[in-house]
Design an enzyme around this catalytic site. Structure first.
Site, short mmCIF file in Angstrom:
data_model
loop_
_atom_site.label_atom_id
_atom_site.label_comp_id
_atom_site.label_asym_id
_atom_site.label_seq_id
_atom_site.Cartn_x
_atom_site.Cartn_y
_atom_site.Cartn_z
N ASP A 129 -33.55 51.06 -17.87
CA ASP A 129 -34.42 50.24 -18.11
C ASP A 129 -35.52 50.88 -18.96
O ASP A 129 -35.56 51.99 -19.19
CB ASP A 129 -35.26 49.63 -16.99
CG ASP A 129 -36.32 48.55 -17.38
OD1 ASP A 129 -36.03 47.85 -18.40
OD2 ASP A 129 -37.21 48.38 -16.78
N THR B 288 -33.00 46.68 -22.15
CA THR B 288 -34.58 46.22 -21.99
C THR B 288 -34.56 44.87 -22.60
O THR B 288 -33.78 44.28 -23.38
CB THR B 288 -35.30 47.16 -22.92
OG1 THR B 288 -36.60 46.63 -23.08
CG2 THR B 288 -34.91 47.20 -24.54
N THR C 164 -25.93 38.76 -29.13
CA THR C 164 -24.87 38.86 -29.41
C THR C 164 -23.95 39.64 -28.22
O THR C 164 -22.75 39.53 -28.09
CB THR C 164 -24.89 40.35 -30.50
OG1 THR C 164 -25.66 39.96 -31.54
CG2 THR C 164 -23.53 40.81 -30.71
N ARG D 130 -33.36 42.66 -25.96
CA ARG D 130 -33.62 41.11 -25.28
C ARG D 130 -32.32 40.74 -24.28
O ARG D 130 -31.83 39.84 -24.38
CB ARG D 130 -33.27 40.16 -26.54
CG ARG D 130 -34.32 40.20 -27.69
CD ARG D 130 -35.55 39.65 -27.17
NE ARG D 130 -36.47 39.41 -28.11
CZ ARG D 130 -37.99 38.98 -27.97
NH1 ARG D 130 -38.49 39.08 -26.76
NH2 ARG D 130 -38.65 38.85 -28.86
N ASP E 99 -36.88 50.06 -12.38
CA ASP E 99 -38.20 50.09 -11.42
C ASP E 99 -38.81 48.58 -11.16
O ASP E 99 -39.61 48.38 -10.45
CB ASP E 99 -39.58 50.55 -12.31
CG ASP E 99 -39.97 49.75 -13.49
OD1 ASP E 99 -41.15 49.55 -13.58
OD2 ASP E 99 -39.09 49.13 -14.29
#
Length: 1337
Positions: free
Chosen positions: A546, A902, A962, A991, A1017
């Site tokens: 992340d 992310t 996508t 996204r 996290d």
């Protein structure tokens, strides 16, 4: 709601939906077949067929759980009215192509929670967990069929909870409306006093090796094939089973002590007989009880909040024990009960509560309170107090229990340690199967040899050395086959599994105690939550990370904003001056320096349109959030404060009267004030002392300078940053209530009426708040992602100033993203009161329980958050964590492919990727950002055919839309996409939704067949962490959900470098060499026994003492494998960190290859031939006793095995010396004692004084020395040649480190005639910095 008395008859309860009000018939005789427990319809006087249709949520048989949330019905989950924290914590988006299973209306309900709830949200679950639907047991169906009775129908609908004080006393459980529900006693232990031995043995027999050795023990009791003493033959398996049972017993005892402490905790429930609250233990709480809790008390069961001491109907909850989050949560009393605050009394509560079936969705709850008058009030998670949470900053609360014991969400989510099977362990299991096949081959060879040997004698009954009662050769060969199974049982390493468990425990201990992975700031160490996959850390090929909170600090700082298209920068600078008219109670530590131009526009006296927008922008930042002012709490119910505040409390809420139900609550009243929670935001409030709190005479006098600390609490660091920014401009949030906000606006105290707050969720990607203006208008403020808010703007005229402001804002958002800032867009909508009431009524209808509820809510919220007017946007900085670029470079150098997943915009994520060294300036970025499947397919194909990703220097960037097309199994794009990704040095997915992250990890793991690691996290990373082979959680700013779902927990991202490159490398290399050594020593011993069969007519006779046969694995060679697996180091830690590329040897599995087992088997054959052949040649044609020959071969074999460990040891410590010397010493000591004391013990052949005669025989010692040298000479030659000719990268690095002559610096003190010599390298041989050397010398 009705809280009025209705007479003495307690049996009048509210009617069910769609049914006229009826009277519940509490049966006094047999004949009632159903009750309303488990959602069953009560026995009504009316027609039961008119009951409401069953719930879809209660009927769906295919339930998906992701530890802290579930996948919703459709592609866009949302929340109900006032639903708290649903988005970022629980909701996940399904990629296209996922088909939701049809609701199985005929599926029955759970018959017992203890029997069927599978705790599907345990930390070891992956993407899906299938919840087993309840069914009527087959044997019960058969009984009903034989008795010609109709089978009972199991209700799949919601559950109805009737207050227990409405039910007559001594009602049988079967006839009690809540009688079939689970009680509140919990048991997390696996065993009871009676079931421990059978159940533990049953669990251990799941291991094939244990079953095999039990079979060997039983086989040894057959007289015809008896090979060893029956008692001695049982020692190995009893030892292994006993050690494992003792370990399980201690673990279960700790769980039992914890259960006992929890079940014997006290709380207070309302008693109809005593007409007051009485003190009972948690285990005696039942569904339907009304519970009273004081400040700092834990919630004993899931309960709906009905009454709070706070006149605003608020209760504060600390959920740290449940989800690890330290910020306080607000909970509200059920709708309609706040207005009855002064009139609430438990005996007047006669409403029933309809709730959904127990589920693991911690932050989602739907229910309804049905009042006797027929009115129904919806409930959400804002009204539910969860078990294991703690009441904070609230004098007392009252509620009704709806879930108890193992039906509570905390218990359904209570999973134990995760047990995964590593690749190395799977390889080992395969080789154990090969051991079985080799054993069968040797047994067959021995049986055939026995038959052929007996066939040499025509009439073998006359042979003097053969027993006269022998059967035919074929029959004897069959018996000998089973005898060889017993004799050669050492081939199967029964103690290997126990040794591996002990070794991994030591590895976990060393990882936990590593001071280099200790974070002094948070005072946390590395935590190993999965105990059996430490070696997987050394084989990670793909790492998924992340961004926010993992690579970055997740500590937001307000940097830029735009209002009406005008950009305002906020660099670090001096803080703003406080207003003299209304001094702020908040003093931020990390202050925001106001922009002078923005201040001018804010204070413009001309009241221009831009000035109005600036003020509205600051108002949105102050109120459109979940920030709460958490102040120190003084418990008014404590004995110290009760006398002085009794009059105040009686006047304020009317709950303290002389004959009140609370008069006897002091027996268990909490007397400890609520301590301030741990810091969430560096904001402090200076508050005056409370004048009504009395002071204990024995207490010390507080100083005049004492400052009580209060804080801003929020669930997101972004909201805290915006609150600080608003505070810098004089917009100060001072108090938050459910329907009112108190603000300090440029020196004026303002109260704002709040109509509704809709929390953020991951589908809408925004939150909204509806306020009532003094003019009566309703203003809806929306704050969220640009992709959501900009798409919901009302159409504007082309060429107008509004259109120009929108375009300018879009350009500034792109600029903010390129600068690495996190962006949020603010907008507004003005509604007339009539339009608002119309929407509110429609939303209330959409929120009712029924089919398609969540879809209706989503559509309703979409109508509210549309036709918006743009106000502005903000840019918040999230800095990288310490040493992130160095860690990322080290991981890439180690050959680990790093993917960053992310939810941020591509521009922001790309900027962070460059800052974190994931991308280099020389890399060519390949973009996959398509709007349809065909474009995505053509783009991937063009990249593959054009060779754009060939060679080094390519990085891939793909967006969430996508990914939606790629992850659709029907598209067939997964394989081409992964082929393209394999050619890139790094991949960045923007996204991405939480479920998309999990699907990516699953696709890579299954399609490429590699070991994956996921690190995150937050709660949105839980599904990804649980899907990967190794899950790592960071204890950051977003709670501990990721930590609780992980296999390993770290405090900082930089520690993952040492975790993988050092501990991962060590653990894999140690365990691989330990397993191979186990196979070597066992196979050598078995082959040595087998060679003797050639000289004894394949009679299964053994020349080795039977005690030695049993103690070889359990005592003589038990400790060297543990030392190899826990303490040997293939290379120093400094070298592995200094040269990350050395991780490749571990990552590729060089220490344990597919042919390693066969190489070890061949070496064991050679060693056994040398040891046995040397002894046979030395004693050939002599009168040597069979037992002395056996002692000689046994000693030679043991010395060779211990010397082999010495050759393979890479780093010598005192532990290695003690293990080797202790093993050899134990052999001689035990043998001397055994053969000196026992002449005939346990009906075994006598070996009395054999070792004594061997010790004085020089041939014995010569044979041991010669066999050791001859057996290990090829190994020594191979190691010397390999280290000289082809040492490999790791070997060359270690040799270079050892050959390097460390320089010295000498410092002479002439006055004292002494000298000091300093070495400028550390213990691992790494050079110290020049400054350190200079400081020393």
């Amino acid at each position: 709601m009705s809280t009025e008395e209705t007479g003495e008859n307690p049996s009048t309860v509210p009617s069910l939906p769609g049914v006229p009000e009826q009277t519940y018939l509490f049966p006094k005789a047999k004949g009632h077949s159903r009750s309303i427990s488990h959602g069953g319809t009560p026995m009504l006087g009316g027609n039961p067929a008119s009951a409401r249709p069953p719930l879809k949520s209660a009927m769906r048989g295919h339930q998906r759980a992701l530890s802290h949330g579930q996948i919703g019905d459709g592609p866009r989950p949302s929340s109900g009215p006032g639903h708290s924290r649903t988005g970022s914590r629980t909701d996940f988006i399904l990629p296209p192509g996922h088909r939701e299973p049809a609701p199985a209306s005929a599926q029955p309900r759970l018959a017992s929670v203890r029997g069927h709830h599978s705790r599907q949200a345990s930390r070891s679950d992956s993407i899906y967990t299938l919840r087993r639907a309840s069914v009527v047991a087959p044997w019960r169906r058969a009984v009903f069929w034989l008795m010609r009775r109709q089978q009972p129908t199991v209700d799949n609908r919601h559950l109805t909870v009737v207050p227990n004080h409405l039910v007559p006393d001594k009602t049988p459980p079967k006839e009690h409306p809540n009688g079939q529900r689970c009680n509140n006693k919990i048991r997390t232990t696996k065993y009871t006093l009676l079931s421990f031995i059978p159940k533990n043995l049953f669990e251990q027999f799941h291991r094939i090796a244990n079953v095999y050795f039990i079979f060997i023990v039983l086989l040894n009791w057959v007289p015809a094939i008896n090979a060893f003493g029956k008692e001695v033959a049982m020692l190995p398996v009893l030892f292994v089973l006993g050690v494992t049972a003792i370990k399980d017993l201690f673990e279960d005892r700790r769980r039992h002590q914890s259960d006992k402490r929890i079940n014997n905790s006290y709380c207070r429930i309302y008693s109809k007989a005593a007409e007051r609250y009485v003190r009972v233990k948690w285990r005696d709480v039942r569904v339907g009880d009304l519970v009273h809790l004081s400040n700092n008390e834990a919630v004993p069961a899931d309960m709906v909040l009905l009454h709070s001491a706070n006149p605003l109907g608020i209760a504060y909850l600390d959920t740290c024990n449940l989800d690890g989050e330290t910020n306080l949560k607000q909970r509200l009393v059920a709708p309609g009960f706040r207005e009855k605050h002064l009139e609430f009394a438990p005996q007047k509560f006669k409403s029933s509560v309809e709730v959904e079936r127990p589920s693991t969705k911690i932050y989602r709850f739907n229910g309804t309170i049905s009042h006797p008058g027929g009115r129904r009030v919806p409930l959400s998670s804002d009204h539910l107090l969860l078990r294991e949470c703690t009441i904070k900053n609230t004098d007392y609360v009252e509620g009704i229990v709806v879930y108890a014991g193992h039906e509570t969400k905390a218990m359904l989510n209570n999973g134990g340690p995760r047990y995964k099977c590593s690749k190395l362990e799977r390889k080992m299991n395969t080789d154990v199967i090969w051991c079985v096949l080799v054993l069968l081959f040797l047994c067959c060879a021995g049986a055939v040899g026995c038959k052929l040997w007996l066939d040499q004698y025509g009439d073998y009954r006359t042979v003097p050395f053969l027993p006269p009662n022998m059967g035919r050769p074929a029959y004897e060969g069959l018996l000998i086959f089973w005898t060889y199974i017993i004799v050669l049982q050492v081939m199967i390493p029964v103690s290997l599994y126990v040794t591996i468990e002990m070794t991994k425990l030591l590895q976990v201990y060393h990882i936990h105690q590593d001071v280099d992975m200790y974070d002094p700031v948070t005072n946390t160490r590395t935590e190993c939550r999965a105990l059996n996959i430490t070696e997987e850390l050394g084989q990670v090929s793909y790492m998924f990370s992340d961004k926010t909170g993992t690579l970055t600090e997740n500590k937001m700082v307000f940097r830029r904003c735009t209002v009406g298209g005008v950009d305002y920068d906020h660099p670090p600078g001096p803080p703003a001056d406080p207003s003299p008219d209304l001094p702020p109670i908040v003093t931020p530590v990390t202050s925001v320096s106001p922009n002078r131009r923005l201040l001018q526009h804010l204070l413009d006296a001309n009241e221009t349109q831009h000035t109005q927008k600036v003020r509205e922008f600051l108002l949105i930042m102050a109120v459109c959030n979940t920030v709460v002012v958490s102040q120190p709490h003084v418990d008014d119910m404590t004995p110290a404060a009760s006398d002085s505040c009794r009059d105040i409390k009686a006047r304020s809420n009317g709950t303290l009267r002389s004959n009140d139900k609370y008069a006897r609550l002091t027996e268990s009243r909490s007397t400890t004030p609520s301590p301030p929670p741990s810091t969430t935001s560096p904001l402090r409030l200076r508050l005056p002392k409370l004048p009504f709190a009395s002071r204990d005479d024995s207490a010390s006098e507080p100083s005049s300078t004492d400052i009580q600390v209060a804080r801003f609490e929020a669930e997101s660091p972004d909201e805290l940053a915006l609150a600080e920014a608003a505070l810098a401009y004089g917009y100060e949030l001072r108090r938050r209530a459910p329907d009112e906000l108190e603000l300090g606006v440029r020196g004026d105290l303002t109260r704002v009426r709040v109509l509704r707050v809709q929390q953020f969720d991951s589908y809408r990607k925004c939150m909204s708040v509806a306020l009532r203006t003094p003019a009566g208008q309703v203003v809806v403020y929306v704050k969220g992602a640009d992709s959501t808010v900009l798409g919901a703007l009302a159409p504007v005229r082309a060429g107008s100033s509004e259109a120009a402001a929108v375009e300018r804002t879009r350009a500034l958002l792109a600029e903010y993203s390129r600068a690495g800032l996190r962006t949020l867009v603010m907008a507004r909508r003005t509604m007339s009161p009539a339009l608002w009431e119309e929407w509110l009524a429609g939303h209330a209808r959409a929120s009712e329980i029924g089919e398609g509820r969540e879809k209706r809510i989503r559509e309703s919220l979409a109508r509210l958050e549309s036709a918006l007017t743009l106000v502005g946007a903000s840019g918040v900085e999230d800095r990288l964590q310490e040493a992130v670029p160095r860690t990322v470079r080290a991981l890439l150098d180690a050959g680990i492919v790093l993917w960053v997943l992310t939810g941020d915009k591509p521009e922001t994520a790309i900027n962070i990727a460059y800052s974190a060294a994931l991308f280099s300036p020389a890399d060519r970025l390949l973009h996959l950002m398509s709007r349809d499947k065909e474009h995505a397919e053509s783009t991937i194909k063009s990249y593959l055919e054009g060779g754009a990703a060939e060679g080094a220097g390519s990085a891939l960037v793909v967006d969430g839309r996508t990914l939606t097309y790629i992850l659709d199994r029907r598209s067939g794009l997964v394989t081409p996409f992964l082929s393209l990704a394999r050619r890139c040095s790094a991949v960045l997915c923007c996204r991405a939704t939480p479920l998309q992250k999990a699907y990516i990890v699953k696709a890579v793991k299954e399609e490429l067949g590699v070991t994956t690691l996921a690190i995150g996290d937050g709660a949105n990373d839980v599904s990804m962490i649980q899907t990967a082979d190794v899950g790592v959680g960071l204890s950051g700013q977003e709670g501990r959900q990721a930590v609780m779902a992980s296999d390993f927990a770290l405090s900082r991202f930089k520690f993952v470098e040492r975790l993988l490159l050092v501990h991962g490398h060590w653990c894999y290399d140690r365990l691989a060499r330990m397993i191979l050594y186990f196979f070597l020593k066992n196979a050598t011993f078995v082959f040595m026994v087998f060679w003797y069969q050639v000289f004894c007519g394949y009679s299964s006779s053994v020349m080795i003492d039977q005690l030695h046969l049993m103690a070889y694995n359990l005592v003589f060679t038990a400790f060297p494998p543990i030392v190899i697996g826990a303490y040997d180091r293939v290379a120093p830690a400094g070298l592995l960190l200094d040269r990350p590329g050395l991780y490749g040897a571990s990552r590729r599995g060089r220490a344990y290859r597919p042919h390693s087992y066969w190489a070890v088997l061949a070496e064991s054959v050679y060693i056994s031939v040398v040891v046995f052949g040397t002894a046979a040649a030395a004693y050939w044609d002599s009168a040597l006793d069979i037992w002395q020959f056996g002692v000689t071969t046994m000693t030679g074999c043991l010395v060779v095995m211990l010397a082999y460990v010495a050759i393979k040891t890479r780093s010598w410590t005192i532990i290695h010396l003690l293990a080797l010397s202790g093993s050899l010493g134990s052999f001689f000591v035990l043998t001397f004692i055994w053969q000196s004391v026992c002449t005939t013990c346990f009906r075994l052949p006598s070996t009395y004084y054999v070792i004594h005669h061997a010790f004085v025989d020089p041939v014995y010692w010569l044979v041991v020395i010669l066999s050791t040298v001859a057996a290990l000479a090829p190994r020594l030659a191979f190691e010397a040649c390999r280290n000289s000719v082809r040492p490999g990268a790791l070997g060359r690095a270690v040799q270079a480190r050892r050959r390097r002559r460390p320089p010295y610096a000498a410092h002479y003190h002439t006055t004292t005639a002494s000298a000091h010599v300093y070495r400028p390298t550390d213990e691992d041989g790494l050079h110290k910095t020049s400054s350190d050397v200079a400081a020393i010398t």
